[in-house]
Design a protein around this motif. Structure first.
Motif, short mmCIF file in Angstrom:
data_model
loop_
_atom_site.label_atom_id
_atom_site.label_comp_id
_atom_site.label_asym_id
_atom_site.label_seq_id
_atom_site.Cartn_x
_atom_site.Cartn_y
_atom_site.Cartn_z
N VAL A 209 -3.40 -16.35 1.14
CA VAL A 209 -2.90 -16.34 -0.24
C VAL A 209 -3.45 -17.57 -0.93
O VAL A 209 -3.29 -18.69 -0.44
N VAL A 210 -4.12 -17.37 -2.05
CA VAL A 210 -4.66 -18.49 -2.81
C VAL A 210 -3.74 -18.70 -4.01
O VAL A 210 -3.69 -17.88 -4.91
N ASP B 40 -2.80 -23.35 -7.91
CA ASP B 40 -3.10 -24.77 -7.80
C ASP B 40 -4.06 -25.10 -6.65
O ASP B 40 -4.47 -26.24 -6.48
N HIS B 41 -4.44 -24.08 -5.85
CA HIS B 41 -5.41 -24.28 -4.78
C HIS B 41 -6.77 -23.66 -5.08
O HIS B 41 -7.69 -23.78 -4.28
N ALA B 42 -6.88 -23.00 -6.23
CA ALA B 42 -8.16 -22.42 -6.63
C ALA B 42 -9.11 -23.55 -7.02
O ALA B 42 -8.69 -24.62 -7.46
N THR B 43 -10.40 -23.31 -6.86
CA THR B 43 -11.41 -24.30 -7.20
C THR B 43 -11.92 -24.03 -8.60
O THR B 43 -12.25 -22.89 -8.94
N HIS C 175 -21.62 -24.32 -19.03
CA HIS C 175 -21.99 -23.73 -20.32
C HIS C 175 -20.79 -23.50 -21.23
O HIS C 175 -20.71 -22.48 -21.91
N GLY C 176 -19.84 -24.41 -21.21
CA GLY C 176 -18.69 -24.31 -22.11
C GLY C 176 -17.57 -23.42 -21.61
O GLY C 176 -16.55 -23.29 -22.28
N ALA C 177 -17.73 -22.79 -20.47
CA ALA C 177 -16.71 -21.90 -19.92
C ALA C 177 -16.15 -22.50 -18.64
O ALA C 177 -16.75 -23.36 -18.01
N ARG C 178 -14.99 -22.01 -18.25
CA ARG C 178 -14.34 -22.45 -17.00
C ARG C 178 -14.26 -21.26 -16.05
O ARG C 178 -13.85 -20.17 -16.43
N PHE C 179 -14.65 -21.50 -14.80
CA PHE C 179 -14.64 -20.50 -13.74
C PHE C 179 -13.66 -20.99 -12.67
O PHE C 179 -13.92 -22.00 -12.02
N THR C 180 -12.56 -20.28 -12.49
CA THR C 180 -11.56 -20.66 -11.50
C THR C 180 -11.67 -19.69 -10.32
O THR C 180 -11.28 -18.52 -10.42
N SER C 181 -12.24 -20.18 -9.23
CA SER C 181 -12.55 -19.36 -8.07
C SER C 181 -11.33 -19.15 -7.19
O SER C 181 -10.72 -20.11 -6.72
N HIS C 182 -10.99 -17.88 -6.95
CA HIS C 182 -9.85 -17.53 -6.10
C HIS C 182 -10.29 -16.92 -4.78
O HIS C 182 -9.76 -17.27 -3.73
N THR D 65 -12.01 -19.53 0.79
CA THR D 65 -10.64 -19.01 0.88
C THR D 65 -10.53 -17.84 1.84
O THR D 65 -9.50 -17.18 1.91
N GLY D 66 -11.62 -17.56 2.58
CA GLY D 66 -11.57 -16.53 3.61
C GLY D 66 -12.17 -15.19 3.23
O GLY D 66 -12.18 -14.26 4.04
N ALA D 67 -12.68 -15.04 2.01
CA ALA D 67 -13.30 -13.77 1.61
C ALA D 67 -14.70 -13.69 2.22
O ALA D 67 -15.49 -14.62 2.08
#
Length: 124
Positions: free
Chosen positions: A3-4, A7-10, A15-22, A27-29
């Motif tokens: 379970v991600v 607050d544990h996502a990276t 380029h002005g955007a935010r990418f929050t990796s889950h 994370t095991g995927a």
């Protein structure tokens, strides 16, 4: 069970955007990657070609997605299937932020118009 928690996502900014990796290798995927894309109001995206199929599902806002030269204004609940090899650009001219959930397979690469290649760390 992996379970991600939010607050544990990276988080990555590009380029002005935010990418929050889950979902990632970290994370095991194994084969799939998933992230939240946040695009502030007034952002002009960067066109790029993708090496693998992507699926972009709009959560909030009204961005303009251009796929192979065809622009479409999205509304929450819309889903864009981006075929491998397509040219993609996400702009957010709207008054508020836009957010989407994006999935693809591991190893996605983006090629910019100048020929440079980006290996997005959230999709490795």
């Amino acid at each position: 069970m992996p379970v991600v928690r939010p607050d544990h996502a990276t988080v990555f900014d590009l380029h002005g955007a935010r990418f929050t990796s889950h979902a990632s290798a970290a994370t095991g995927a194994e084969r799939l990657r998933a992230w939240r894309l946040d695009v502030p109001a007034g952002t002009t995206g960067v066109e790029h070609s993708v090496s693998a199929e992507e699926v972009l599902h709009l959560l909030d806002g009204s961005p303009v997605v251009t796929l192979d030269g065809e622009a479409t204004v999205l509304v929450p609940g819309d889903t864009v299937v981006v075929p491998a090899g397509s040219r993609l650009k996400v702009d957010n001219p709207g008054p508020g932020p836009a957010a989407a959930w994006v999935t693809t397979t591991a190893g996605l690469r983006a090629t910019l118009p100048d020929g440079s290649v980006v290996d997005p760390p959230w999709a490795v």
